[in-house]
Write an enzyme that holds these catalytic residues in place. Sequence first.
Site, PDB file in Angstrom:
ATOM      1  N   GLU A  43       9.170  -3.539  13.160  1.00  0.00           N
ATOM      2  CA  GLU A  43       9.255  -2.503  12.055  1.00  0.00           C
ATOM      3  C   GLU A  43       7.742  -1.524  12.487  1.00  0.00           C
ATOM      4  O   GLU A  43       6.605  -2.245  11.982  1.00  0.00           O
ATOM      5  CB  GLU A  43       9.082  -3.294  10.721  1.00  0.00           C
ATOM      6  CG  GLU A  43       9.075  -2.286   9.635  1.00  0.00           C
ATOM      7  CD  GLU A  43       8.986  -2.801   8.158  1.00  0.00           C
ATOM      8  OE1 GLU A  43       9.553  -2.182   7.308  1.00  0.00           O
ATOM      9  OE2 GLU A  43       8.183  -3.922   8.191  1.00  0.00           O
TER      10      GLU A  43
ATOM     11  N   PHE B  37       0.819  -1.114   0.036  1.00  0.00           N
ATOM     12  CA  PHE B  37       0.080   0.078   0.023  1.00  0.00           C
ATOM     13  C   PHE B  37       0.739   1.282  -0.031  1.00  0.00           C
ATOM     14  O   PHE B  37       0.302   2.430  -0.487  1.00  0.00           O
ATOM     15  CB  PHE B  37      -0.903  -0.142   1.235  1.00  0.00           C
ATOM     16  CG  PHE B  37      -0.309   0.285   2.614  1.00  0.00           C
ATOM     17  CD1 PHE B  37       0.057   1.570   2.860  1.00  0.00           C
ATOM     18  CD2 PHE B  37      -0.012  -0.720   3.274  1.00  0.00           C
ATOM     19  CE1 PHE B  37       0.546   1.818   4.223  1.00  0.00           C
ATOM     20  CE2 PHE B  37       0.793  -0.695   4.687  1.00  0.00           C
ATOM     21  CZ  PHE B  37       0.856   0.646   5.183  1.00  0.00           C
TER      22      PHE B  37
ATOM     23  N   GLU C 205      -5.161  -3.611  -1.551  1.00  0.00           N
ATOM     24  CA  GLU C 205      -6.798  -3.308  -1.733  1.00  0.00           C
ATOM     25  C   GLU C 205      -6.882  -2.213  -1.008  1.00  0.00           C
ATOM     26  O   GLU C 205      -8.050  -1.558  -0.930  1.00  0.00           O
ATOM     27  CB  GLU C 205      -7.417  -4.723  -1.331  1.00  0.00           C
ATOM     28  CG  GLU C 205      -7.506  -4.830   0.261  1.00  0.00           C
ATOM     29  CD  GLU C 205      -6.200  -5.831   0.580  1.00  0.00           C
ATOM     30  OE1 GLU C 205      -6.285  -6.423   1.539  1.00  0.00           O
ATOM     31  OE2 GLU C 205      -5.191  -5.891  -0.308  1.00  0.00           O
TER      32      GLU C 205
ATOM     33  N   CYS D  34       9.829   1.517   3.504  1.00  0.00           N
ATOM     34  CA  CYS D  34      10.541   0.568   3.916  1.00  0.00           C
ATOM     35  C   CYS D  34      12.149   1.055   3.867  1.00  0.00           C
ATOM     36  O   CYS D  34      12.914   0.036   4.671  1.00  0.00           O
ATOM     37  CB  CYS D  34      10.585  -1.008   3.161  1.00  0.00           C
ATOM     38  SG  CYS D  34      11.381  -0.480   1.178  1.00  0.00           S
TER      39      CYS D  34
ATOM     40  N   LYS E 266      -1.303  -7.902  -8.478  1.00  0.00           N
ATOM     41  CA  LYS E 266      -2.051  -8.016  -7.703  1.00  0.00           C
ATOM     42  C   LYS E 266      -1.723  -6.513  -6.489  1.00  0.00           C
ATOM     43  O   LYS E 266      -1.035  -6.979  -5.696  1.00  0.00           O
ATOM     44  CB  LYS E 266      -2.316  -8.999  -6.844  1.00  0.00           C
ATOM     45  CG  LYS E 266      -3.829  -9.541  -6.116  1.00  0.00           C
ATOM     46  CD  LYS E 266      -3.862  -8.301  -5.100  1.00  0.00           C
ATOM     47  CE  LYS E 266      -3.105  -8.606  -3.812  1.00  0.00           C
ATOM     48  NZ  LYS E 266      -3.633  -7.789  -2.752  1.00  0.00           N
TER      49      LYS E 266
ATOM     50  N   SER F 187       5.822  -7.010   4.061  1.00  0.00           N
ATOM     51  CA  SER F 187       6.324  -7.104   5.404  1.00  0.00           C
ATOM     52  C   SER F 187       7.127  -8.578   5.382  1.00  0.00           C
ATOM     53  O   SER F 187       6.999  -9.412   4.344  1.00  0.00           O
ATOM     54  CB  SER F 187       5.313  -7.189   6.220  1.00  0.00           C
ATOM     55  OG  SER F 187       4.485  -8.436   6.402  1.00  0.00           O
TER      56      SER F 187
END
Length: 499
Positions: free
Chosen positions: A382, A149, A176, A281, A173, A226
């Site tokens: 994180e 995201f 969402e 990240c 993909k 992640s």
Amino acid sequence: MKTVNHWIGGKTVEGASGNWGQVTDPATGAVTTRVALASPEEVDAAVTAAKAAYGTWGTSSLSARTGILFSYRALLDAHRDEIAALITAEHGKVHSDALGEVARGLEIVELACGITTQLKGELSTQVSSKVDVSSIRQPLGVVAGITPFNFPAMVPMWMFPLAVACGNTFVLKPSEKDPSAANLLAELAAEAGLPDGVLNVVHGDKVAVDSLLAHPDVAAVSFVGSTPIARHIHATASANGKRVQALGGAKNHMLVLPDADLDAAADAAVSAAYGSAGERCMAISAVVAVGAIGDELVQKIRERAEKIKIGPGTDPASEMGPLITAAHRDKVASYVTGAAAQGAEVVLDGTGLRVGGYEDGHWIGLSLLDHVSTDSDAYRDEIFGPVLCVLRTETYEEGVALMNASPFGNGTAIFTRDGGAARRFQLEIEAGMVGVNVPIPVPVGYHSFGGWKDSLFGDHHIYGNDGVHFYTRGKVVTTRWPDPADAPSGVDLGFPRNH
């Protein structure tokens, strides 16, 4: 309410599973969009379209592919603001951050435009008598990308432009949580001339992901997200015989030596820790202060952090926007509220922030934690939010040992005026990307992006030469042709006869 459907075979395909996800405006908390969540059958339809398109795309000329990519690059450039506006509306990052995301994605499109040189093979002649050996690279077939995201345009552009330039077809993909940018990227690719089925977008959750990982016609999977999910993606897709690059989480450190320019280091720490609300990240989430400079450095960071303007991403005055969901905001806040009990000094607490006129938004302010211990939750996990931890060591060696003990190895940085110390650091630190007086060392497009340890699962980094190698496979051809002079007499070789 806006509806986001799939993009399959060059056209919009309405969701048929009956399952829908909700997309919110992070600045207001209001649900603005519903997104179709694909069933296994819908994922199969996307893969089937990609497989059909591969029959011609995989053997198309390099000039045809690059011609389309050049047109695509021009369309993306013309629609920068539109793409950025979609990112701000669904992710929440400020418009300038969103534009920067588009620009970094465009770098990889530009790299793909020059794919002709990246796909050159090799030739060795006369390796034995009348024997030559050549090597070529060929596409894999249908490949898939599963993207996060936090960069809904950039990370997809780190994947599919190179993949299709190499001759593959692609099923994306996206997250969402902010799906609209991905559909616009696909629509612009079609407008640029990309044939139907070469790029497909299916929206969904774990059902869609698992369907891609198990599908027999998907040859490779790229993932960014992640560490727990990256580990699952790598294990599952590999078990199904697929090539995998799975980029995981991070806990990026910045080592500040006593000789560093502390103003520059503080500026870097603030921008690297709090930019894009810390939802990246490559964010610096841990500063390691060496020697006696800790107090002064923390004070300089605090002074700068207190001046950051937080507000909706649509406001040009805003320097940081909200977090993507209320649940994520609450999770980030929990690390700050629990920090003191685990030994940290809470220098700045942003958990009580409210923005006038946007009371239901997913707001959190900047938090700064000092004297953080390595066994605390705020250090180990994180956080993925605007929380910066400061740790103290007495020596360079202690600082490097602390950093190398982390299970993550994504990016890191050192701030110093000493070239010898910087050179030693870049050799001794256990991370995939290193910055010297550069806080976020994201490589340019023609180098590759990726970490070490629990920040990467698989053998290939993303984009650059590694990206090209990931989306192709090598073939070696050994050839022996007899010399025409050795042919039996009377054999007609088709050469003109001179009398």
